[in-house]
Scaffold this motif. Sequence first.
Motif, PDB file in Angstrom:
ATOM      1  N   ALA A  83       0.812  -1.214   0.000  1.00  0.00           N
ATOM      2  CA  ALA A  83       0.000   0.000   0.000  1.00  0.00           C
ATOM      3  C   ALA A  83       0.848   1.267   0.000  1.00  0.00           C
ATOM      4  O   ALA A  83       0.365   2.337  -0.390  1.00  0.00           O
TER       5      ALA A  83
ATOM      6  N   ARG B  30       0.756   3.036  -3.284  1.00  0.00           N
ATOM      7  CA  ARG B  30      -0.461   3.841  -3.499  1.00  0.00           C
ATOM      8  C   ARG B  30      -0.304   5.215  -2.849  1.00  0.00           C
ATOM      9  O   ARG B  30      -0.658   6.235  -3.449  1.00  0.00           O
TER      10      ARG B  30
ATOM     11  N   VAL C  33      -6.047   8.511  -6.523  1.00  0.00           N
ATOM     12  CA  VAL C  33      -5.957   7.051  -6.372  1.00  0.00           C
ATOM     13  C   VAL C  33      -7.267   6.448  -5.860  1.00  0.00           C
ATOM     14  O   VAL C  33      -7.283   5.329  -5.353  1.00  0.00           O
TER      15      VAL C  33
ATOM     16  N   LEU D  32      -7.770   3.072  -7.422  1.00  0.00           N
ATOM     17  CA  LEU D  32      -6.630   2.165  -7.398  1.00  0.00           C
ATOM     18  C   LEU D  32      -6.911   1.151  -6.288  1.00  0.00           C
ATOM     19  O   LEU D  32      -6.854   1.476  -5.103  1.00  0.00           O
TER      20      LEU D  32
ATOM     21  N   LEU E 259      -6.645  -2.003  -3.729  1.00  0.00           N
ATOM     22  CA  LEU E 259      -5.729  -2.865  -2.993  1.00  0.00           C
ATOM     23  C   LEU E 259      -6.352  -4.249  -2.921  1.00  0.00           C
ATOM     24  O   LEU E 259      -7.492  -4.404  -2.480  1.00  0.00           O
TER      25      LEU E 259
ATOM     26  N   SER F  16       1.608  -8.154  -5.940  1.00  0.00           N
ATOM     27  CA  SER F  16       1.748  -7.019  -6.852  1.00  0.00           C
ATOM     28  C   SER F  16       2.603  -7.415  -8.054  1.00  0.00           C
ATOM     29  O   SER F  16       3.425  -8.344  -7.985  1.00  0.00           O
TER      30      SER F  16
END
Length: 300
Positions: free
Chosen positions: A64, A67, A77, A80, A82, A87
């Motif tokens: 995170a 981000r 974001v 975006l 999580l 990732s």
Amino acid sequence: MLHNFGSINLDHVYRVPHLVHPGETLASRAYQVGLGGKGANQSLAMALAGGQVSHWGRLGRQDAWARERLADAGVNVAHLALVDEPSGHAIIQVDDSGENAIILFSGANHGFTPSALAELAALARPGEWLLAQNECNALPELFASARERGLNIAFNPAPMTKDVARLPLETCQLLFVNRVEAAGLVGLPESSGAEALLAGLRQRLPETDTVLTLGGAGAWYQSGDEQCYQPALPVKPVDTTAAGDTFIGYFMAALQEGKTVAGCLGLAAHAAALCVQQFGAAESIPLRADVEHAMSQFHA
């Protein structure tokens, strides 16, 4: 607002004397982990250039911090996500001449569904720009949703794959390509000159404007029969990792401001020139103030 449907990767960067050869074991002089991915780099570059950009992406929940890095730079974001997946990440070699070689793992970047893309496209206003690269999945569905919503599509087909040829590229308003990508799209050798590449692109995609970046040979913008050339700047690169992404982000920010094509190319070229003089991906993308200072010094 520009909406960037883009990858987010963690970059594992190794400094090496030369790019490793098959069968060779090579010691690295340095190692670092940073934010990368063509999508994240382009969003970051556009935000640092002063542009308004919303990032559509997916990132492993354990990362995170990436981000927050984008948010701190001014990227929206809100969309975006999580997720409970690894990732995307890249293993990057950078040699003493500034060249790089990259191994990419897609991870969460390849977890988009058509329904999720339709929901994201519905959030955008008709006439806004959608920017995309080739590091996320479901691009055909994305293009269809964007076209239905009335968005302008800017596409950077990097990394270049055979799948790109099957995309409806004629629906794009703007295409960013380097020499390798342009040659792949028009079926010419990578050693082809700019004139041949631009002619091939104009024949294949007559309604799509094109930005052709050629590194030390400068950059071209083509719209129909009209062309605009931006010479390369005289700098010595130490790391070219995010140069193309920096160019694209700054170009789109300048376009958003209403600058001329020449103004967009000039700002983007100066930003990329500063980028290649720094190591790293996201870490090498310059601030707008530094780019404008460099421009004033260069033209003094």
